[in-house]
Design an enzyme around this catalytic site. Structure first.
Site, PDB file in Angstrom:
ATOM      1  N   HIS A   1       0.857  -1.186   0.000  1.00  0.00           N
ATOM      2  CA  HIS A   1       0.000   0.000   0.000  1.00  0.00           C
ATOM      3  C   HIS A   1       0.892   1.235   0.000  1.00  0.00           C
ATOM      4  CE1 HIS A   1      -4.030  -1.626   0.717  1.00  0.00           C
ATOM      5  NE2 HIS A   1      -3.386  -2.629   1.294  1.00  0.00           N
TER       6      HIS A   1
ATOM      7  N   ALA B   1      12.316 -22.061   6.694  1.00  0.00           N
ATOM      8  CA  ALA B   1      10.986 -21.800   7.243  1.00  0.00           C
ATOM      9  C   ALA B   1      10.970 -20.500   8.039  1.00  0.00           C
ATOM     10  CB  ALA B   1      10.563 -22.960   8.135  1.00  0.00           C
TER      11      ALA B   1
END
Length: 183
Positions: free
Chosen positions: A111, A157
Site C-alpha cells: 500500500h 521456514a
C-alpha cells in the site's frame, strides 16, 4: 476410504478449474489436467491472467488473487502447499520444479501509505517477483515485492524475503529472541 476421499477432492478440483476456464476464458491457461485442490481458491480479475503448467499443484486452502492487470504463472512440476496466500498486481513468475511449503505469503505490492488522505484510496506500489527453477521455500515464508530468488536456492521456514537472493544459496533469517522480565 482415505484414497477415495483424496480422489474425490482431485475430481472436484478438476471440475472447479473447468468452471473457472469457462468463466475466465483466455485469462486462465493450464496444460494437461490441472491439479487444483477443491478447497483452493482463484480470484482472477479482468485484464489479469493465471497460468498453471503441467504437473503444477495448488493445494487445499490456498488462495490466489490476480488483479489490476497482474500476470501470474506456475511452472512445470511446481507445488504450492496447503494454505498459501498469493496476491499479484503486477507479475509473479514461479519457475519449474519449485517446492513451496505450507503457509507461504507472497505479495508483489505494498500500500502507498505516504499520504494525508485515506490509505484505501491512495493506491499501491508494485514490483515483480521471480522464483527461478529448483527452489525450495520452507513453511511460513513471506516474499515481498521486487524480489528474485535465484535457481537452486533454499529459503528456510519462517523467513521474510525483502531483497533478492542469488542462485545456489541457502537463506535463513537470523532471529535473536529477546526475553525481558515484566516489571
Amino acid at each position: 476410504m482415505r484414497k477415495l476421499i483424496y480422489s474425490y477432492g482431485i475430481v472436484l478440483g478438476i471440475l472447479k478449474m473447468l468452471i473457472y476456464k469457462v468463466a475466465f476464458g483466455k485469462s486462465l491457461f493450464f496444460e494437461g489436467i490441472p491439479h487444483f485442490e477443491w478447497s483452493a481458491s482463484l480470484r482472477l480479475r479482468q485484464g489479469s491472467s493465471f497460468k498453471l503448467r503441467r504437473g503444477g499443484n495448488i493445494a487445499q486452502g490456498s488462495i490466489i488473487c490476480v488483479t489490476n492487470g497482474g500476470k501470474m504463472s506456475v511452472g512445470y512440476n511446481s507445488t504450492l502447499s496447503f494454505n498459501c496466500i498469493v496476491t499479484c498486481m503486477e507479475k509473479i513468475a514461479i519457475g519449474n520444479n519449485v517446492m513451496i511449503g505450507p503457509g507461504l505469503k507472497m505479495f508483489d505490492h505494498d500500500h502507498d501509505f505516504y499520504t494525508d488522505d485515506n490509505y484505501n484510496e491512495k493506491g499501491y506500489t508494485t514490483g515483480e517477483i521471480n522464483i527461478e527453477d529448483n527452489v525450495w521455500l520452507g513453511c511460513n515464508v513471506t516474499i515481498l515485492k521486487g524480489v528474485t530468488i535465484g535457481k537452486n536456492s533454499v529459503i528456510a521456514a519462517g523467513s521474510v524475503i525483502t531483497k533478492s537472493i542469488p542462485a545456489n544459496s541457502i537463506y535463513r533469517n537470523k532471529i535473536f529472541p529477546v526475553i525481558s522480565p515484566i516489571k
